[in-house]
Design a protein around this motif. Structure first.
Motif, PDB file in Angstrom:
ATOM      1  N   VAL A  12       0.845  -1.198   0.000  1.00  0.00           N
ATOM      2  CA  VAL A  12       0.000   0.000   0.000  1.00  0.00           C
ATOM      3  C   VAL A  12       0.880   1.247   0.000  1.00  0.00           C
ATOM      4  O   VAL A  12       0.597   2.221  -0.699  1.00  0.00           O
ATOM      5  CB  VAL A  12      -0.970   0.000   1.196  1.00  0.00           C
ATOM      6  N   SER A  13       1.952   1.193   0.744  1.00  0.00           N
ATOM      7  CA  SER A  13       2.869   2.323   0.803  1.00  0.00           C
ATOM      8  C   SER A  13       3.473   2.629  -0.562  1.00  0.00           C
ATOM      9  O   SER A  13       3.594   3.797  -0.944  1.00  0.00           O
ATOM     10  CB  SER A  13       3.979   2.040   1.809  1.00  0.00           C
ATOM     11  N   GLN A  14       3.848   1.585  -1.285  1.00  0.00           N
ATOM     12  CA  GLN A  14       4.438   1.811  -2.601  1.00  0.00           C
ATOM     13  C   GLN A  14       3.445   2.526  -3.507  1.00  0.00           C
ATOM     14  O   GLN A  14       3.798   3.495  -4.184  1.00  0.00           O
ATOM     15  CB  GLN A  14       4.898   0.516  -3.253  1.00  0.00           C
ATOM     16  N   VAL A  15       2.214   2.096  -3.516  1.00  0.00           N
ATOM     17  CA  VAL A  15       1.190   2.729  -4.348  1.00  0.00           C
ATOM     18  C   VAL A  15       0.979   4.189  -3.920  1.00  0.00           C
ATOM     19  O   VAL A  15       0.944   5.096  -4.760  1.00  0.00           O
ATOM     20  CB  VAL A  15      -0.139   1.945  -4.294  1.00  0.00           C
ATOM     21  N   ALA A  16       0.870   4.415  -2.622  1.00  0.00           N
ATOM     22  CA  ALA A  16       0.643   5.774  -2.114  1.00  0.00           C
ATOM     23  C   ALA A  16       1.830   6.685  -2.423  1.00  0.00           C
ATOM     24  O   ALA A  16       1.648   7.846  -2.817  1.00  0.00           O
ATOM     25  CB  ALA A  16       0.384   5.734  -0.610  1.00  0.00           C
ATOM     26  N   THR A  17       3.036   6.161  -2.285  1.00  0.00           N
ATOM     27  CA  THR A  17       4.230   6.963  -2.545  1.00  0.00           C
ATOM     28  C   THR A  17       4.352   7.283  -4.030  1.00  0.00           C
ATOM     29  O   THR A  17       4.701   8.414  -4.405  1.00  0.00           O
ATOM     30  CB  THR A  17       5.483   6.237  -2.019  1.00  0.00           C
ATOM     31  N   VAL A  18       4.046   6.318  -4.884  1.00  0.00           N
ATOM     32  CA  VAL A  18       4.039   6.574  -6.331  1.00  0.00           C
ATOM     33  C   VAL A  18       3.027   7.668  -6.652  1.00  0.00           C
ATOM     34  O   VAL A  18       3.320   8.592  -7.426  1.00  0.00           O
ATOM     35  CB  VAL A  18       3.742   5.290  -7.133  1.00  0.00           C
ATOM     36  N   LYS A  19       1.843   7.595  -6.086  1.00  0.00           N
ATOM     37  CA  LYS A  19       0.806   8.614  -6.362  1.00  0.00           C
ATOM     38  C   LYS A  19       1.264   9.996  -5.912  1.00  0.00           C
ATOM     39  O   LYS A  19       1.042  10.987  -6.618  1.00  0.00           O
ATOM     40  CB  LYS A  19      -0.513   8.249  -5.672  1.00  0.00           C
ATOM     41  N   CYS A  20       1.914  10.067  -4.744  1.00  0.00           N
ATOM     42  CA  CYS A  20       2.448  11.354  -4.291  1.00  0.00           C
ATOM     43  C   CYS A  20       3.516  11.854  -5.260  1.00  0.00           C
ATOM     44  O   CYS A  20       3.527  13.036  -5.621  1.00  0.00           O
ATOM     45  CB  CYS A  20       3.020  11.230  -2.883  1.00  0.00           C
ATOM     46  N   ALA A  21       4.404  10.958  -5.693  1.00  0.00           N
ATOM     47  CA  ALA A  21       5.470  11.337  -6.625  1.00  0.00           C
ATOM     48  C   ALA A  21       4.903  11.795  -7.970  1.00  0.00           C
ATOM     49  O   ALA A  21       5.488  12.657  -8.629  1.00  0.00           O
ATOM     50  CB  ALA A  21       6.428  10.171  -6.818  1.00  0.00           C
ATOM     51  N   MET A  22       3.781  11.224  -8.374  1.00  0.00           N
ATOM     52  CA  MET A  22       3.139  11.632  -9.624  1.00  0.00           C
ATOM     53  C   MET A  22       2.549  13.034  -9.523  1.00  0.00           C
ATOM     54  O   MET A  22       2.216  13.646 -10.536  1.00  0.00           O
ATOM     55  CB  MET A  22       2.036  10.629  -9.997  1.00  0.00           C
ATOM     56  N   ASN A  23       2.433  13.526  -8.301  1.00  0.00           N
ATOM     57  CA  ASN A  23       1.910  14.871  -8.058  1.00  0.00           C
ATOM     58  C   ASN A  23       2.975  15.719  -7.377  1.00  0.00           C
ATOM     59  O   ASN A  23       2.745  16.329  -6.332  1.00  0.00           O
ATOM     60  CB  ASN A  23       0.636  14.785  -7.207  1.00  0.00           C
ATOM     61  N   ALA A  24       4.146  15.757  -7.988  1.00  0.00           N
ATOM     62  CA  ALA A  24       5.293  16.456  -7.414  1.00  0.00           C
ATOM     63  C   ALA A  24       5.062  17.958  -7.276  1.00  0.00           C
ATOM     64  O   ALA A  24       5.743  18.616  -6.497  1.00  0.00           O
ATOM     65  CB  ALA A  24       6.544  16.182  -8.237  1.00  0.00           C
ATOM     66  N   ASP A  25       4.112  18.505  -8.023  1.00  0.00           N
ATOM     67  CA  ASP A  25       3.787  19.918  -7.856  1.00  0.00           C
ATOM     68  C   ASP A  25       3.048  20.164  -6.543  1.00  0.00           C
ATOM     69  O   ASP A  25       3.109  21.250  -5.988  1.00  0.00           O
ATOM     70  CB  ASP A  25       2.966  20.426  -9.046  1.00  0.00           C
ATOM     71  N   VAL A  26       2.384  19.152  -6.011  1.00  0.00           N
ATOM     72  CA  VAL A  26       1.687  19.249  -4.723  1.00  0.00           C
ATOM     73  C   VAL A  26       2.599  18.789  -3.591  1.00  0.00           C
ATOM     74  O   VAL A  26       2.718  19.458  -2.569  1.00  0.00           O
ATOM     75  CB  VAL A  26       0.386  18.405  -4.738  1.00  0.00           C
ATOM     76  N   PHE A  27       3.241  17.642  -3.778  1.00  0.00           N
ATOM     77  CA  PHE A  27       4.123  17.075  -2.758  1.00  0.00           C
ATOM     78  C   PHE A  27       5.567  17.357  -3.163  1.00  0.00           C
ATOM     79  O   PHE A  27       6.193  16.576  -3.869  1.00  0.00           O
ATOM     80  CB  PHE A  27       3.864  15.577  -2.589  1.00  0.00           C
ATOM     81  N   THR A  28       6.069  18.500  -2.721  1.00  0.00           N
ATOM     82  CA  THR A  28       7.375  18.963  -3.173  1.00  0.00           C
ATOM     83  C   THR A  28       8.525  18.229  -2.489  1.00  0.00           C
ATOM     84  O   THR A  28       9.635  18.220  -3.015  1.00  0.00           O
ATOM     85  CB  THR A  28       7.510  20.473  -2.952  1.00  0.00           C
ATOM     86  N   LYS A  29       8.284  17.637  -1.337  1.00  0.00           N
ATOM     87  CA  LYS A  29       9.286  16.809  -0.668  1.00  0.00           C
ATOM     88  C   LYS A  29       8.571  15.595  -0.095  1.00  0.00           C
ATOM     89  O   LYS A  29       7.567  15.736   0.602  1.00  0.00           O
ATOM     90  CB  LYS A  29      10.008  17.568   0.439  1.00  0.00           C
ATOM     91  N   ILE A  30       9.113  14.413  -0.380  1.00  0.00           N
ATOM     92  CA  ILE A  30       8.523  13.161   0.101  1.00  0.00           C
ATOM     93  C   ILE A  30       9.599  12.395   0.852  1.00  0.00           C
ATOM     94  O   ILE A  30      10.694  12.180   0.319  1.00  0.00           O
ATOM     95  CB  ILE A  30       7.993  12.304  -1.064  1.00  0.00           C
TER      96      ILE A  30
END
Length: 101
Positions: A12-30
């Motif tokens: 689940v974490s991998q999917v959530a982290t990929v989704k955050c990375a796909m929205n790098a304009d929103v999540f500027t640091k992960i």
């Protein structure tokens, strides 16, 4: 815009982290943290290879409120996404409350 700390490194974490990375304009640091840093590193490499987005990683015991508070402060996280085990919910919520996020 937002600096997010993700706790947990399973499927689940991998999917959530990929989704955050796909929205790098929103999540500027992960930052991805888990008990087993090598799992976080593998997810970070997967994302870097496919999306070109850098993910920071860390080792954390999600049952240790003080350690989580320190990690929140160290990373400057504004959000915490809990995809760890359900019994860690209260510990992580306490850490968020103490860190002011």
């Amino acid at each position: 815009m937002s600096n997010i700390l993700i706790i947990g490194a399973g499927g689940v974490s991998q999917v959530a982290t990929v989704k955050c990375a796909m929205n790098a304009d929103v999540f500027t640091k992960i930052t991805l943290a888990s008990r087993t840093k090598s799992k976080c590193d593998a997810i970070a490499k997967f994302i870097k290879d496919r999306l070109g987005v850098q993910i920071d990683t860390a080792q954390i015991d999600a049952d240790d409120t003080d350690a989580v508070v320190n990690l929140i402060k160290k990373t400057g996280a504004q959000l915490l996404l809990n995809v760890a085990l359900p019994y860690q919910d209260l510990t992580l919520m306490d850490a968020c409350s103490r860190a002011g996020i």
